[in-house]
Design an enzyme around this catalytic site. Structure first.
Site, PDB file in Angstrom:
ATOM      1  CB  SER A  94     -18.006   9.303  15.332  1.00 38.41           C
ATOM      2  OG  SER A  94     -18.398   9.845  14.114  1.00 38.41           O
ATOM      3  CB  THR A  96     -20.047  11.543  21.055  1.00 39.51           C
ATOM      4  OG1 THR A  96     -19.925  11.755  19.651  1.00 39.51           O
ATOM      5  CG2 THR A  96     -19.674  12.780  21.820  1.00 39.51           C
ATOM      6  CB  THR A  97     -22.809   8.096  23.737  1.00 37.77           C
ATOM      7  OG1 THR A  97     -23.522   9.021  22.907  1.00 37.77           O
ATOM      8  CG2 THR A  97     -23.621   7.802  24.965  1.00 37.77           C
ATOM      9  CG  HIS A 157     -20.754  17.107  17.597  1.00 38.79           C
ATOM     10  ND1 HIS A 157     -20.242  15.838  17.725  1.00 38.79           N
ATOM     11  CD2 HIS A 157     -21.944  17.081  18.261  1.00 38.79           C
ATOM     12  CE1 HIS A 157     -21.081  15.090  18.431  1.00 38.79           C
ATOM     13  NE2 HIS A 157     -22.123  15.822  18.765  1.00 38.79           N
ATOM     14  CB  SER A 187     -25.443   5.900  13.636  1.00 35.69           C
ATOM     15  OG  SER A 187     -25.635   6.214  14.979  1.00 35.69           O
ATOM     16  N   GLY A 316     -24.818   0.008  18.846  1.00 30.47           N
ATOM     17  CA  GLY A 316     -23.426   0.046  19.291  1.00 30.47           C
ATOM     18  C   GLY A 316     -22.572  -1.031  18.634  1.00 30.47           C
TER      19      GLY A 316
HETATM   20  N1  LIG Z   1     -20.773   2.529  25.130  1.00 34.72           N
HETATM   21  C1  LIG Z   1     -20.901   2.444  23.818  1.00 34.72           C
HETATM   22  N2  LIG Z   1     -20.133   1.613  23.103  1.00 34.72           N
HETATM   23  C2  LIG Z   1     -20.235   1.519  21.760  1.00 34.72           C
HETATM   24  N3  LIG Z   1     -21.123   2.235  21.021  1.00 34.72           N
HETATM   25  C3  LIG Z   1     -21.916   3.097  21.699  1.00 34.72           C
HETATM   26  C4  LIG Z   1     -21.842   3.252  23.102  1.00 34.72           C
HETATM   27  N4  LIG Z   1     -22.757   4.172  23.468  1.00 34.72           N
HETATM   28  C5  LIG Z   1     -23.380   4.593  22.358  1.00 34.72           C
HETATM   29  N5  LIG Z   1     -22.880   3.937  21.280  1.00 34.72           N
HETATM   30  C6  LIG Z   1     -23.285   4.048  19.880  1.00 34.72           C
HETATM   31  O1  LIG Z   1     -22.699   5.225  19.324  1.00 34.72           O
HETATM   32  C7  LIG Z   1     -23.594   5.788  18.363  1.00 34.72           C
HETATM   33  C8  LIG Z   1     -23.996   7.171  18.810  1.00 34.72           C
HETATM   34  O2  LIG Z   1     -22.932   8.011  18.456  1.00 34.72           O
HETATM   35  P1  LIG Z   1     -22.558   9.286  19.314  1.00 34.72           P
HETATM   36  O3  LIG Z   1     -22.495   8.905  20.724  1.00 34.72           O
HETATM   37  O4  LIG Z   1     -21.334   9.854  18.685  1.00 34.72           O
HETATM   38  O5  LIG Z   1     -23.813  10.234  19.071  1.00 34.72           O
HETATM   39  S1  LIG Z   1     -23.831  11.784  19.459  1.00 34.72           S
HETATM   40  O6  LIG Z   1     -22.890  12.443  18.574  1.00 34.72           O
HETATM   41  O7  LIG Z   1     -23.480  11.934  20.855  1.00 34.72           O
HETATM   42  O8  LIG Z   1     -25.218  12.207  19.174  1.00 34.72           O
HETATM   43  C9  LIG Z   1     -24.793   4.868  18.303  1.00 34.72           C
HETATM   44  O9  LIG Z   1     -24.475   3.937  17.280  1.00 34.72           O
HETATM   45  P2  LIG Z   1     -25.550   3.085  16.496  1.00 34.72           P
HETATM   46  O10 LIG Z   1     -26.013   2.035  17.457  1.00 34.72           O
HETATM   47  O11 LIG Z   1     -24.815   2.481  15.339  1.00 34.72           O
HETATM   48  O12 LIG Z   1     -26.647   4.011  16.070  1.00 34.72           O
HETATM   49  C10 LIG Z   1     -24.780   4.273  19.692  1.00 34.72           C
HETATM   50  O13 LIG Z   1     -25.509   3.088  19.797  1.00 34.72           O
END
Ligand SMILES: Nc1ncnc2c1ncn2[C@@H]1O[C@H](COP(=O)(O)OS(=O)(=O)O)[C@@H](OP(=O)(O)O)[C@H]1O
Length: 354
Positions: A94, A96-97, A157, A187, A316
Site C-alpha cells: 500500500s 510502505t516503502t 502490518h 502489486s 509505483g
Molecule cells: N517511492 C515510492 N513512491 C510510490 N510508490 C512506491 C514507492 N516505493 C515503492 N512504491 C510502490 O509501492 C508498492 C509496494 O508497496 P509496499 O511498499 O507497501 O510493500 S511492502 O508492504 O513494504 O512489502 C509497489 O507498488 P507496485 O509498483 O504497484 O507494485 C511499489 O512499486
C-alpha cells in the site's frame, strides 16, 4: 545499536553478573515461548498459500507462514509503545516503502542534510523494519533514536484489532496508509511471485484473485484491515491518521504537510519558503529511491528468507490494475469491497486515479 529491550534494560541498574543472569533467564523464556507459539499455531485454520504451501489465520487475519504468525504474537507480547512515538501501519503493498522514508525525513528534518541523508544510504526497510520481523529475529531495531530522539518511528502490518495492548493504551500516534484494493491485489501478486518458494507451484492470477475475494490475502481480508484503522481514525482522529496512497500521489505537498501536522511537527512558513517540503518529496520519490544502489542491490530478511531489495519497487503508479484484471474481475471485486465497506463512509473510487 539500541534496541527497545536494551533501552529498557539501560533504565535498570543491573551489575554485569545480574545482566548476564537476566539474559539467560530471558533466553530460557524465549525457548519455552517458541514451543508454545508452535503449539498454538498448529491449531490455526490454514489455506493454500498464493506462493507458499499454506497461509495461516490468526485473530481473523491471514499470514504467509507460521513465522509470520509467531512474529505477530511476539510483538503482542513484548512491544511497549511510548506516547511520543509514531507507528506507521499499512496493509502490504500500500506504499510502505514510500511512507517509511517520508515520515523518517519529516521527523529528522533539520538534523539531516539532504545531500548526505540516511535515506540515500539505508533502504526503507532497514531504516524502519516491520516490528513483527524484528521481534521474530530478535535483532537490533535500527538506531533511530540517535537521530529522532525523543520520537521514534516503528512500522507494522498488524491489523488494528491485533495491535499490542500497549499501543492502544499509549497516547502514541498511528499513521495508516491504504491503497485501492485492485492495485493492492496486483502489486501483491507480483511481489509474492517474485519471492515464491522454489518447491511450491504459485497460484495463477485467477486462483490468487479467488483467494483475495475470499479474504485470504497477505494480512487480509483487505476490507477488515482497512476498516479497523478507518473506524479508529473516526473515533480517535488525534491519534490515528488515515491516508490513501492515491491521495499522496495526487497532491503530495498537501498530504505531506497534513502528515507533518498530525505528527506534531508542522512545516513552518520559513521551511516551506526554503523548499523543505519539495526536498523531502524529491528524496522519497519512486524515481529517486528505486535508482539508489542501496535499494536495488542486496537482500532484506523477511521472516526466514532473504529477498532482493529491488522487489519493493515495481511501477509505483496508480491504476496498474487496468493492465492486469478482466472486466469481470473488476466488477466482482468492486462489488465485494462496496458491500464490505457499506455504511462505513470509506470508499475507494477509481475516479481519483489519473
Ligand atoms: N517511492 C515510492 N513512491 C510510490 N510508490 C512506491 C514507492 N516505493 C515503492 N512504491 C510502490 O509501492 C508498492 C509496494 O508497496 P509496499 O511498499 O507497501 O510493500 S511492502 O508492504 O513494504 O512489502 C509497489 O507498488 P507496485 O509498483 O504497484 O507494485 C511499489 O512499486
Amino acid at each position: 545499536m539500541a534496541t527497545i529491550f536494551s533501552a529498557e534494560k539501560s533504565l535498570t541498574s543491573q551489575t554485569s553478573d545480574e545482566a548476564v543472569e537476566h539474559e539467560q533467564e530471558q533466553e530460557a523464556d524465549e525457548g519455552r515461548s517458541s514451543e508454545s507459539y508452535t503449539e498454538i499455531i498448529s491449531t490455526l485454520p490454514r489455506e493454500k498459500g498464493w506462493t507458499t504451501e499454506y497461509m495461516y489465520q490468526y485473530q481473523g487475519f491471514w499470514y504467509l507462514s507460521t513465522t509470520g504468525v509467531e512474529g505477530v504474537m511476539r510483538v503482542q507480547k513484548h512491544f511497549k509503545a511510548r506516547n511520543e512515538d509514531i507507528l506507521l501501519a499499512t496493509l502490504p503493498k500500500s506504499g510502505t516503502t514510500w511512507f517509511k522514508p517520508l515520515i523518517f525525513a519529516i521527523m529528522n528534518r533539520g538534523r539531516c542534510d539532504f545531500a548526505t541523508h540516511p535515506v540515500l544510504t539505508t533502504s526503507p526497510h532497514d531504516l524502519v523494519p516491520p516490528l513483527e520481523n524484528y521481534f521474530h529475529q530478535n535483532i537490533a531495531y535500527p538506531n533511530l533514536d540517535s537521530l529522532s530522539s525523543p520520537q521514534l518511528l516503528f512500522h507494522t502490518h498488524i491489523s488494528f484489532t491485533s495491535l499490542p495492548q500497549s499501543v492502544i493504551n499509549s497516547q502514541g500516534r498511528i499513521v495508516y496508509v491504504c491503497r485501492n484494493p485492485k492495485d493492492v491485489f496486483v502489486s501483491t501478486f507480483y511481489f509474492l511471485n517474485r519471492m515464491a518458494d522454489k518447491n511450491v507451484e504459485p497460484l495463477s492470477v485467477e486462483e490468487a484473485f479467488e483467494q483475495f475475494c475470499k479474504g485470504v490475502s497477505f494480512y487480509g481480508p483487505f476490507w477488515d484491515h482497512v476498516l479497523g484503522y478507518w473506524k479508529a481514525s473516526l473515533e480517535w482522529p488525534e491519534r490515528v491518521l488515515f491516508m490513501k496512497y492515491e491521495d499522496m500521489k495526487k497532491d503530495s505537498p498537501f498530504h505531506l504537510k497534513r502528515l507533518a501536522e498530525f505528527m506534531g511537527c508542522p512545516f513552518s512558513s520559513e521551511e516551506e519558503r526554503q523548499g523543505v517540503v519539495h526536498e523531502i518529496l524529491k528524496l522519497c520519490s519512486f524515481e529517486n529511491l528505486s535508482n539508489l544502489k542501496v535499494n536495488n542491490t542486496g537482500t532484506f530478511q523477511l521472516g526466514t528468507r532473504k529477498i532482493g531489495k529491488h522487489i519493493f519497487f515495481r511501477q509505483g503508479e496508480v491504476g496498474d490494475w487496468r493492465n492486469h484484471l478482466t472486466n469481470d474481475m473488476v466488477d466482482r471485486l468492486n462489488k465485494i469491497v462496496e458491500q464490505k465497506l457499506s455504511g462505513s463512509g470509506l470508499t475507494f473510487h477509481d475516479s481519483v486515479e489519473r
